[in-house]
Write a protein that holds these residues in place. Structure first.
Motif: not given
Length: 735
Positions: A468-484
């Motif tokens: 889970y990676r927010p765009f910035s330290a205070n951003s609510r937007w994020f990208i989330a790569p996953q695998a399993g």
């Protein structure tokens, strides 16, 4: 002798006579010894100390020193801040002891991702792997205790010595780093009070400097010697007289351990009893150390115990003028006025975390400090999951008063480990068992970034991970790569008979773009794809097709929760919605859409009751999906029917139910035992090119739920149409 001389002599004789008469009619305050009040530890039993203090004040007996341990330290510390008996009682009765002893952050204050953790892994046990497998040093971090103590101690944050309090004070803790008794007579008052009542194994030990403190009762639960060292010339000890253990008592291993500790504590108390000048024995044999809700009874017992010693205590009483002088002097030493911080300082954490906390709490600078609101804001900050506790006090810098926030990271993390035990007894003849854990690395690769992985073994084998990676330290937007990888048994029942067991294997990867709406909801869009294989292990091969091949879908999903509890909600709303378009899926002749919506609504009334109205539905909009997309039947989704008995590409389901909390559990064990009753009604629809599933009018469900610290245990039964009926049990998620 002239007339003037005779008058002068008569006046002197009259004065001497009057002084002699006054000395006989009022206590000799000049020779009165300095009194030290010593309060023994004992959990809720220590509430009796308030009754003793009340009697002493009503009979004008000044207290010059106060010493206490554990609960006696808390009551004594509150009294030493200048509060009278009524004010001490008001403070203690205003404490929500269930919350304090339970120590949990309210579910509503958790961040959205921590809410997900609590719902997916519903136990309250948390471990760490920082130095190997490590459990917290206590069931309770003491955060709620700290709120009470920080608030009470705030006006006295800058004291050099506890002798400068309205009543000089001392309390006893046990220093684990030196294996010795430690007497607090200076330092931060909240640290002293938190240390003296830090029950080993229950509350996390207090780390201060190079020391590690726990409850002082282990070495000195009745600190008569401490009061004497402070300068007391006459000591009044309040002794809590508990029932002795009967020789024929039945003891569990935990009882033996508890009684052994009590024996050690009682041994040091017996030594102290011999040192006291006056002992007020309070009979508390009919109460336990957890009877906080019986405060009124306990306070009265303390008052009556003091009254039983009235003849001895009355010798320490002073006249009203002297008493008023004592109260005036005590009040003059009491801190007055509200605290108005001129700056804010955060310690104990990284620069990024400190800046974030400072930003969240910046509104407290320049205005009178609202400690109730501050506590609520601290809980929300702690709800991110990375911190063990947050304390506050005041600090002086260049003549200005500031608000000092000290945050403690979890010493056993990263990662944070939430273990899971799941037992599905939908059919008690065939029980499915899975165990595992969720591993969360907070601030992994940057502030607010998370690496979260699930590992399960048993009836289900699963390894999945998401970054889970927010765009910035205070951003609510994020990208989330996953695998399993996921390999799960897929049983299919007809009533109480298993007609087939398949195993579904998936290897998937994906990438999501999302937005988090505060603490309550999250929206995601993305794509996932990989390989899926559904094969028959045992049973009838005509129930489902054996398929394998590539799978891939674009997806949009939205989740919301305003529920008040992750396991047995009594209030709030939950929404789960997704829609997908599969461009490829094993067994499907062409691409197809699929959507599902689940809505939960809980309504609390009175203290222990709630009703819920839940609804769900799903559809592939008439397209064939290969393996049916939706599986009904089993606990929670037509509980009277066999697991996966109702396989369909379209359904609707409604649930109406009632929850009644029957009793509350000790916080070490869990939270409550609840009764759950529900009526389920719905409909499944024809599969494309497949058989007609039964029209499902409904079923009735009743169950008991034991909500333990290790997860909820549910035992119940259900009766439905078409001759369906079953008894079931489950350890794991309820709603």
């Amino acid at each position: 002798m002239n007339l003037q001389s005779r008058n002068l002599l008569a006046f002197c004789l009259l004065s001497l006579f009057s002084a002699s008469a006054m000395a006989q009619s009022t206590p000799a305050t000049a020779n009165r010894p300095k009194v030290g009040l010593v309060l023994e530890g004992g959990g809720a039993l220590g509430l009796t100390h308030i009754g003793v203090i009340q009697w002493l004040e009503e009979h004008r007996i000044p207290v010059n020193y106060v010493a206490g341990t554990s609960m006696g330290g808390l009551v004594g510390g509150v009294y030493a801040t200048g509060r009278n008996a009524s004010e001490v009682r008001e403070v203690v009765e205003g404490i929500d002891w269930d919350t304090v002893i339970g120590g949990q952050i309210p579910f509503g204050d958790l961040s959205y991702r921590r809410k997900q953790d609590a719902r997916d892994f519903p136990g309250r046990v948390e471990l760490g792997l920082r130095r190997g497998v490590e459990a917290p040093s206590g069931f309770n971090t003491g955060q709620h205790v700290s709120f009470i103590l920080d608030r009470l101690s705030l006006p006295y944050s800058q004291l050099n010595s506890f002798d400068d309090l309205p009543i000089p004070f001392a309390c006893v803790a046990t220093d684990l780093s030196t294996n010795s008794e430690y007497v607090f007579r200076s330092g931060p008052l909240q640290i002293a009070l938190r240390s003296t009542m830090s029950l080993p194994g229950i509350f996390t030990p207090v780390r201060y400097g190079t020391h590690l403190y726990v409850d002082g009762g282990l070495l000195n639960n009745f600190p008569i010697d401490v009061a004497k060292d402070m300068g007391a010339e006459f000591t009044i000890g309040v002794y809590l007289e508990v029932a002795p253990l009967k020789p024929d008592a039945s003891l569990s291993s935990f009882s033996v351990l508890g009684q052994s500790i009590s024996t050690v504590v009682e041994a040091n108390v017996n030594k102290s009893l011999k040192q006291a000048d006056l002992v007020i024995s309070v009979p508390v044999a009919n109460f336990s150390s957890m009877d906080y809700k019986k405060a009124d009874e306990l306070i009265k017992i303390g008052y009556d115990a003091a009254a039983a010693n009235a003849e001895k205590l009355s010798k320490l009483s002073v006249d009203e003028a002297t008493w008023n002088q004592y109260i005036t002097a005590r009040n003059a030493r009491r801190s007055q006025g509200a605290t108005v911080p001129q700056f804010l300082e955060v310690t104990g954490v990284s620069k990024d975390t400190a800046n974030d906390i400072a930003k969240d709490l910046s509104g407290y600078v320049g205005k009178p400090l609202d400690t109730t609101k501050l506590a609520a804001d601290i809980l929300r900050i702690e709800g991110s999951g990375a911190l063990s506790s947050i304390n506050y006090s005041t600090v002086e810098r260049e003549g200005k008063t500031g608000l000092l926030i000290h945050a403690e990271p979890k010493p056993y993390a990263p990662p944070i480990v939430r273990p899971l035990i799941s037992i599905d007894g939908s059919d008690y003849n065939t029980v499915y068992f899975t165990m595992g854990a969720r591993f969360t690395f907070v601030d992994f690769g940057g502030y607010r970034r998370e690496l979260r992985s699930d590992v399960l073994i048993g009836s289900q084998y699963k390894i999945t991970t998401e970054y889970y990676r927010p765009f910035s330290a205070n951003s609510r937007w994020f990208i989330a790569p996953q695998a399993g990888f996921n390999s799960q048994q897929f049983p299919v029942y007809d009533k109480d008979t298993a007609i087939a067991v398949y195993r579904n294997r998936e290897v998937l990867g994906g990438l999501d773009l999302g937005y988090t709406f505060g603490r309550t909801s999250e929206l995601r869009a993305g794509y996932e794809g990989g390989y899926e294989k559904m094969v028959l292990d045992i049973g009838d091969s005509t129930v489902l097709p054996t398929v394998s091949g590539a799978t891939g879908a674009a997806k949009l999903q939205y989740n919301l929760t305003t529920l008040d509890d992750p396991v047995i909600p009594h209030n709030g709303e939950g929404i789960k919605f997704y829609t997908k378009y599969f461009n490829v899926n094993p067994g499907a002749p062409e691409g197809f859409p699929a959507s599902e919506l689940q809505i939960q609504n809980f309504f609390k009334f009175r203290q222990r009751n709630a009703v819920f109205l839940n609804a769900s539905g799903g559809s592939t909009y008439g397209f064939k999906a290969g393996v049916p997309m939706f599986q009904l039947g089993g606990i929670g989704r037509f509980s009277a029917f066999g697991t996966n008995e109702l396989l369909t590409n379209q359904y609707v389901l409604g649930q109406a139910g009632y929850i009644r909390t029957l009793t509350y559990l000790p916080s070490i064990i869990g939270s409550s035992i609840d009764f759950l009753g529900a009526f389920e009604v719905g409909k499944t629809y024809r599969l494309p090119n497949g058989p007609e599933p039964p029209n499902v009018p409904g079923d009735i469900v009743g169950a008991l739920v034991l909500n333990t610290r290790f997860g909820p245990l549910q035992v119940g039964g259900a009766v439905g149409d078409y001759g369906h009926a079953k008894i079931f049990f489950q350890i794991g998620k309820i709603f």
